[in-house]
Structure formats: structure tokens, C-alpha cells
Design an enzyme around this catalytic site. Sequence first.
Site, mmCIF file in Angstrom:
data_model
loop_
_atom_site.group_PDB
_atom_site.id
_atom_site.type_symbol
_atom_site.label_atom_id
_atom_site.label_comp_id
_atom_site.label_asym_id
_atom_site.label_seq_id
_atom_site.Cartn_x
_atom_site.Cartn_y
_atom_site.Cartn_z
ATOM 1 N N ARG A 41 -29.852 -22.539 45.704
ATOM 2 C CA ARG A 41 -30.446 -21.350 45.067
ATOM 3 C C ARG A 41 -29.319 -20.424 44.634
ATOM 4 N NH1 ARG A 41 -27.849 -18.189 47.806
ATOM 5 N NH2 ARG A 41 -29.068 -16.539 46.864
ATOM 6 N N GLY A 42 -29.714 -19.346 43.917
ATOM 7 C CA GLY A 42 -28.710 -18.487 43.302
ATOM 8 C C GLY A 42 -28.490 -18.978 41.878
ATOM 9 N N ALA A 43 -28.519 -18.042 40.921
ATOM 10 C CA ALA A 43 -28.567 -18.445 39.511
ATOM 11 C C ALA A 43 -27.459 -19.424 39.090
ATOM 12 C CB ALA A 43 -28.565 -17.194 38.633
ATOM 13 N N GLN A 82 -32.446 -14.153 52.372
ATOM 14 C CA GLN A 82 -31.122 -14.632 51.942
ATOM 15 C C GLN A 82 -30.008 -13.775 52.540
ATOM 16 O OE1 GLN A 82 -33.730 -14.192 49.913
ATOM 17 N NE2 GLN A 82 -33.710 -15.597 48.192
ATOM 18 N N ASN A 141 -32.888 -9.385 39.187
ATOM 19 C CA ASN A 141 -32.257 -9.909 40.405
ATOM 20 C C ASN A 141 -33.341 -9.960 41.484
ATOM 21 O OD1 ASN A 141 -29.815 -10.874 41.715
ATOM 22 N ND2 ASN A 141 -29.911 -9.027 42.965
ATOM 23 N N ASP A 177 -29.820 -12.609 38.050
ATOM 24 C CA ASP A 177 -30.403 -13.876 37.605
ATOM 25 C C ASP A 177 -30.510 -13.947 36.088
ATOM 26 O OD1 ASP A 177 -31.337 -13.654 40.526
ATOM 27 O OD2 ASP A 177 -31.660 -15.735 39.934
ATOM 28 N N ARG A 229 -37.383 -23.208 38.078
ATOM 29 C CA ARG A 229 -37.322 -21.772 38.399
ATOM 30 C C ARG A 229 -37.105 -21.002 37.083
ATOM 31 N NH1 ARG A 229 -34.382 -19.863 43.562
ATOM 32 N NH2 ARG A 229 -36.027 -18.315 43.313
#
Length: 350
Positions: free
Chosen positions: A61-63, A195, A246, A236, A95
Site C-alpha cells: 500500500r501507499g501510492a 498505518q 491523502n 495519493d 485502488r
Amino acid sequence: MSQPIDDVDLADPRLLSPLRWDGEKKELWLLDQLALPAMERWLPYRDHQGVATAIREMVVRGAPAIGIAAAYGLALAAFRGAPLDEAAALLGATRPTAVNLFWALARMRQHKVVDGGAAALEKEAIAIHREDVAACLRIGAHGAKLLPEGTVLTHCNAGALATGGYGTALGVIRAAVALGTRLRVFADETRPYLQGARLTTWELHKSGIDVTLITDNMAGHLMSRGEVQSVIVGADRIARNGDTANKIGTYSVAVLAREHGVPFFVAAPLSTLDMKTETGRDIPIEERNAAEVLTLQGVRIAPLGIAARHPAFDVTPARLIAAIITEAGVARPPYPQSLPGLFSTTTALY
Ligand code: MRU
């Protein structure tokens, strides 16, 4: 980091990269972010379907990390002879908010890459991974001097775990600490997926950076007591006018920061800037399963039969953002003027 920033060694343990490519076996290995911090477990992926599931279920995960995983996923599809259009559609449906996903898939599907076959796609995915780390190191270098001594608050995880390695917002913090800035970090726990509690504290602690966990609703109190000197978050998707999507809760932190005169910074690579999207209103916001709100680490915390919402991101209006830190330099308001200029220069803008 002492090595030249464009000479990136993806295996350098200081980068804490959450993705590893096995070029011999043609396998992607992902650090399972669902298992952290209890367990450091790496999972192998041999096809694009598995990678798509890993992105959707947030093993990765995380852009920027999502974009890199999708790029490797497309290379896996090519090695297995799967139709690339179908593979890209599957990966792209995972996503919707992180624009890096679509940026990476578009880059992988350029004719000159696709025409080179699986080997060319593999090479391009590795290049995307390396360039993201190089971008993070540059973001750190550009942003380090912006953080005043004292406590910096961050929301969600915009660290090594969310990128190819090193991190964006946490990269700036790493670089500031390396410069000698005395910094302490408040990590918002970041409900509902935690997170901050699970990942940001894990990676900062591992790097020897002073980190204190707070719940999301403590930020206002601590700011009102003068205990927060700056805020830095990742992104993001950043619209052309600077509006920034975000992790849910970022907007509330930005409003609090404005009320208390605390500078609010965004750190992101150019691959997160979406110049085709005019404003934050046009950014698609992922709505995740309400079960992630109704339960905490698998334990039900609300009565059966009640409804819950889970918008996974929010949009912070550009007017609340003091600066956007990228690998090409630091953009200041007005963003409609400063952001497009970043694409034509690699020198710092401040
Ligand atoms: O839902 P997630 O964990 O993928 O959301 C991550 C974030 O919102 C990060 O802050 C963002 O992707 C920036 S990562 C450098």
C-alpha cells in the site's frame, strides 16, 4: 544516505524497500504490511492476479508502492503470456485514488516498452522502482531544511513502506535528522487501518528516529499546547490546483494546523501529480469495506446491524498547504503556477 542519489541499490537495507524482484525466478516478493509489526513476512507473487489481490487487500500500500507493484505485475503477466490489456485492466481496478497506479500502468504500456516483450517490461518495472527511490532521496534533500526543530506530526504512512524505499514525508524527516535537525515525530495512529500505529512507528523506530504514537483525536490538543512545530504528509493524488488527496483524516489535521499557525507540508514524487485533474473535487475517493471500521484487528467494536462508512481518503484544499515538496524542487502557492513548472526543471525552486 551517502551514495549518489541516482545510483540506487534496491537491496540496501537502509532503504527498507517493501518490494523485491527476483529476476532469476521472475517473482515479485512483497513485505506483508498486513502482518506488520507483529511479523516481518515476505510473500512471493508469480502472476498479475496475485499482485492485484495484494494491492486491493493492502499487503502492499501507499501510492508509489502500489504503482511499482502494478508495474512488476504487468511484467509478470508478460512472462506468463497473459493478455496485457486484461492484466492492466485488472491491476487498474484495484485502488482508484492513488494516481501512481495509473501513471505506472500507462508508462509500462508505452509502445516502445510493450514491443520489447517481457524482458523490456521487466526492465521498465525495475527502472520505475529505482527512479522512485531516487525521487524519494531527492525529496528528502529538498525538504530537509524546511522542518523546524521540535516535533513534526505525520499522518498515515508515507515512508519507505509506502514507496520504493526511503519514503516521501518520512524521507524528509530522515533527511532532516541526518542534517542534524533535532526532531521528534508524532505519528497519528490513522484509524481505521492504523498505518501510523503499525507501520510509521515500526519503520521510524527501526531507523532510530524518535517517534511517539498519538491517537488521531489528540492532534488538536497537542497543537493548542504548542507541542507541534510542523506537519508533513504524503499524497495519493495532487490536482493541478494543488488540492491533495491523502489518507482519511489528513484534511482535519490540515485545518487544525492552520488554526494553530503550524506549517503543513506535502511531500510527493512527480508521479503523484495529476495535471489532468483540475481540482480536488475531481479526484475519485476510494470507499472501502465498512467492516474495516466496524472491527479493529478482527475484533468487532460496534453493535451488529449498524451501518458504517469508510471513505479511505480526503482532500486537503491547496490553501492549507504551505509547500509541496517533490524531487524537482519545492512548489509554493499559487500552485496552478508553480506545479506545472516542476515538470520542466530538475533544479530546486526555492
Ligand atoms: O490506504 P493507503 O495505506 O494506501 O494510503 C496511503 C496514504 O494515504 C499515504 O499517505 C500516501 O499513499 C502517500 S505514500 C508515500
